[in-house]
Design an enzyme around this catalytic site. Structure first.
Site, PDB file in Angstrom:
ATOM      1  N   ASP A  11       0.861  -1.197   0.000  1.00 51.14           N
ATOM      2  CA  ASP A  11       0.000   0.000   0.000  1.00 51.14           C
ATOM      3  C   ASP A  11       0.887   1.233   0.000  1.00 51.14           C
ATOM      4  O   ASP A  11       1.759   1.384   0.855  1.00 51.14           O
ATOM      5  CB  ASP A  11      -0.903  -0.027   1.242  1.00 51.14           C
ATOM      6  CG  ASP A  11      -1.969   1.050   1.189  1.00 51.14           C
ATOM      7  OD1 ASP A  11      -3.156   0.709   1.226  1.00 51.14           O
ATOM      8  OD2 ASP A  11      -1.608   2.245   1.109  1.00 51.14           O
ATOM      9  N   ASP A 105      -3.584   2.321  -5.528  1.00 50.81           N
ATOM     10  CA  ASP A 105      -2.361   2.348  -4.719  1.00 50.81           C
ATOM     11  C   ASP A 105      -2.113   1.096  -3.885  1.00 50.81           C
ATOM     12  O   ASP A 105      -1.197   1.073  -3.078  1.00 50.81           O
ATOM     13  CB  ASP A 105      -2.323   3.621  -3.843  1.00 50.81           C
ATOM     14  CG  ASP A 105      -2.858   3.392  -2.428  1.00 50.81           C
ATOM     15  OD1 ASP A 105      -3.879   2.708  -2.282  1.00 50.81           O
ATOM     16  OD2 ASP A 105      -2.236   3.914  -1.491  1.00 50.81           O
ATOM     17  N   GLU A 106      -2.923   0.048  -4.061  1.00 51.37           N
ATOM     18  CA  GLU A 106      -2.643  -1.146  -3.260  1.00 51.37           C
ATOM     19  C   GLU A 106      -2.934  -2.425  -4.037  1.00 51.37           C
ATOM     20  O   GLU A 106      -3.763  -2.448  -4.948  1.00 51.37           O
ATOM     21  CB  GLU A 106      -3.425  -1.132  -1.944  1.00 51.37           C
ATOM     22  CG  GLU A 106      -4.922  -1.114  -2.135  1.00 51.37           C
ATOM     23  CD  GLU A 106      -5.679  -1.123  -0.823  1.00 51.37           C
ATOM     24  OE1 GLU A 106      -5.376  -1.925   0.066  1.00 51.37           O
ATOM     25  OE2 GLU A 106      -6.619  -0.316  -0.713  1.00 51.37           O
TER      26      GLU A 106
HETATM   27  P1  TTP Z   1      -5.331   5.026   0.989  1.00 50.40           P
HETATM   28  O1  TTP Z   1      -4.314   3.973   0.733  1.00 50.40           O
HETATM   29  O2  TTP Z   1      -6.491   4.683   1.853  1.00 50.40           O
HETATM   30  O3  TTP Z   1      -4.656   6.303   1.652  1.00 50.40           O
HETATM   31  P2  TTP Z   1      -3.266   6.979   1.356  1.00 50.40           P
HETATM   32  O4  TTP Z   1      -2.446   6.182   0.386  1.00 50.40           O
HETATM   33  O5  TTP Z   1      -3.513   8.394   0.936  1.00 50.40           O
HETATM   34  O6  TTP Z   1      -2.569   7.013   2.768  1.00 50.40           O
HETATM   35  P3  TTP Z   1      -1.923   5.805   3.609  1.00 50.40           P
HETATM   36  O7  TTP Z   1      -0.486   6.166   3.755  1.00 50.40           O
HETATM   37  O8  TTP Z   1      -2.663   5.797   4.899  1.00 50.40           O
HETATM   38  O9  TTP Z   1      -2.139   4.557   2.792  1.00 50.40           O
HETATM   39  O10 TTP Z   1      -5.920   5.557  -0.372  1.00 50.40           O
HETATM   40  C1  TTP Z   1      -5.140   5.678  -1.558  1.00 50.40           C
HETATM   41  C2  TTP Z   1      -5.577   6.893  -2.358  1.00 50.40           C
HETATM   42  O11 TTP Z   1      -6.943   6.806  -2.691  1.00 50.40           O
HETATM   43  C3  TTP Z   1      -5.399   8.189  -1.616  1.00 50.40           C
HETATM   44  O12 TTP Z   1      -4.099   8.739  -1.768  1.00 50.40           O
HETATM   45  C4  TTP Z   1      -6.463   9.050  -2.217  1.00 50.40           C
HETATM   46  C5  TTP Z   1      -7.553   8.104  -2.649  1.00 50.40           C
HETATM   47  N1  TTP Z   1      -8.660   8.140  -1.671  1.00 50.40           N
HETATM   48  C6  TTP Z   1      -9.752   8.972  -1.935  1.00 50.40           C
HETATM   49  O13 TTP Z   1      -9.785   9.636  -2.984  1.00 50.40           O
HETATM   50  N2  TTP Z   1     -10.769   9.070  -1.001  1.00 50.40           N
HETATM   51  C7  TTP Z   1     -10.758   8.357   0.169  1.00 50.40           C
HETATM   52  O14 TTP Z   1     -11.689   8.465   0.985  1.00 50.40           O
HETATM   53  C8  TTP Z   1      -9.637   7.483   0.433  1.00 50.40           C
HETATM   54  C9  TTP Z   1      -9.573   6.699   1.719  1.00 50.40           C
HETATM   55  C10 TTP Z   1      -8.627   7.418  -0.513  1.00 50.40           C
HETATM   56 MG    MG Z   2      -2.187   4.084   0.644  1.00 49.60          MG
END
Ligand code: TTP
Ligand code: MG
EC number: 2.7.7.7
Length: 352
Positions: A11, A105-106
């Site tokens: 992730d 992103d994951e």
């Molecule tokens: P996430 O992996 O949930 O968050 P993140 O990568 O920003 O942070 P973390 O380090 O905690 O993993 O989500 C990935 C991307 O998806 C995030 O950068 C933006 C998008 N996203 C949204 O657009 N709306 C949302 O509510 C969430 C949770 C994520």
């Molecule tokens: Mg993330």
């Protein structure tokens, strides 16, 4: 146990925000969020500096500004995020064919049968994160565990830019103290409901039984009970498999002889073998050579082949080179074509 799976969950760290910080250095040391800044807009995500103020994904921009008045909010660039996501998946595919993307992103990777890094999932995760950092200037976190459920929870343990391994012998201990709110599928409301009935951790669920759980969470009870024991038998839902593997190099200076081209092919061939290793279960059906000339026109010569042969690339090169017409060469590439793999149901039949 010999039949334990090795699953990696990767992730990216504050994905959209990290890309903005990479591309615009002026955002690097300030609290940053991605989203709209209009009165009704919500945030997609924020960087870790902004999170210290309590700023969160899906939070209204207005509320975020109250928590962190000097928060900089920028508009998202979806095209760049998608392109980066493709680059990340290309890195995954160097290590395994079994990839299940969950979002941009994951992804889950099944490396049970991987041979790289002496088959160590921990080292593979480290290498993937290093590739992402070195090539894309972004950080990722990883969880390594015997199943998807635990791998996903583990990737969150040492975020950002960290990884966490749950080896099979640590599973029981790990789930014992795991809060139920960390289990995917349990939102704040369900968590509260479980709490009211005296369940806070997986240990509490383990001491209970499925019927009692059914009265609280309905048909989710079975899965909750199994997860609380660290059990999750889901396989990866693998995305469409790649049809080919290509590797190419743009030369530091244009070259003007077939012999020089052959040297480039020899070195590309070695790299191709390394890239091929995770796809050793695939059936090769084609080989090809690509040349790009100084005028930027390019030519490709392909032929049927059922293994990756260096000599065949050299003979394909001769044919491609005969089309140079005195032009020099600026890029050389090699490709392998794969047969379609039998789909999962066919594989199941074959294994019966
Ligand atoms: P996430 O992996 O949930 O968050 P993140 O990568 O920003 O942070 P973390 O380090 O905690 O993993 O989500 C990935 C991307 O998806 C995030 O950068 C933006 C998008 N996203 C949204 O657009 N709306 C949302 O509510 C969430 C949770 C994520
Ligand atoms: Mg993330």
């Amino acid at each position: 146990m010999g039949n334990q799976k090795k699953i990696i969950h990767i992730d990216m760290d504050c994905f959209y925000a990290a890309i903005e910080m990479r591309d615009f250095p002026e955002y690097q040391n300030i609290p940053l969020a991605v989203g709209g800044d209009g009165p009704r807009s919500v945030l997609c995500t924020s960087n870790y500096q902004a999170r210290q103020f309590g700023v969160r994904s899906a939070m209204p921009a207005i509320k975020a500004k109250q928590l962190c008045p000097h928060l900089k909010i920028v508009h998202g660039r979806m095209d760049v995020y998608k392109e980066t996501s493709i680059q990340i998946r290309e890195i995954f595919s160097r290590y395994t064919d079994l990839i299940e993307p969950l979002s941009l992103d994951e992804a889950y990777l099944d490396v049970t049968d991987a041979t790289m890094c002496q088959g160590s999932a921990t080292l593979i995760a480290q290498k993937i994160r290093a590739d992402i950092y070195n090539e894309l200037n972004l950080t990722a976190s990883a969880g390594i565990a015997p199943n998807k459920f635990l791998a996903k929870i583990a990737s969150d343990e040492n975020k950002p830019n960290g990884q966490c391994v749950i080896t099979p012998d640590k599973v029981a201990n790990f789930v014992e103290q795991l809060s139920l709110k960390k289990i995917p599928g349990i939102g704040p409301k369900t968590f509260e409901k479980l709490n009211r009935h005296g369940y806070a951790t997986c240990a509490d669920v383990r001491e209970s039984n499925i019927r009692a759980l059914q009265n609280i969470v309905g048909k989710f009870a079975n899965s909750l009970y199994l997860k609380s024991h660290g059990v999750d038998n889901r396989d990866l839902e693998v995305s469409r498999q790649r049809k080919s593997l290509a590797i190419e190099t743009t030369l530091a200076r244009d070259i003007s002889s077939q012999d020089e081209c052959k040297l480039v092919i020899d070195s590309l061939y070695k790299k191709l073998l390394t890239r091929l290793a995770p796809h050793s279960n695939r059936e090769i059906i084609r080989q090809g050579v690509k040349l790009k000339f100084t005028d930027f026109n390019q030519t490709t010569v392909e032929t049927q082949s059922n293994e990756c042969q260096q000599a065949l690339f050299v003979s394909l090169l001769s044919k491609a080179y005969s089309r140079a017409n005195k032009r020099n060469i600026r890029l050389v590439g090699l490709t392998l074509g794969f047969a379609d793999s039998p789909d999962e149901s066919q594989q199941l039949l074959l294994s019966l």
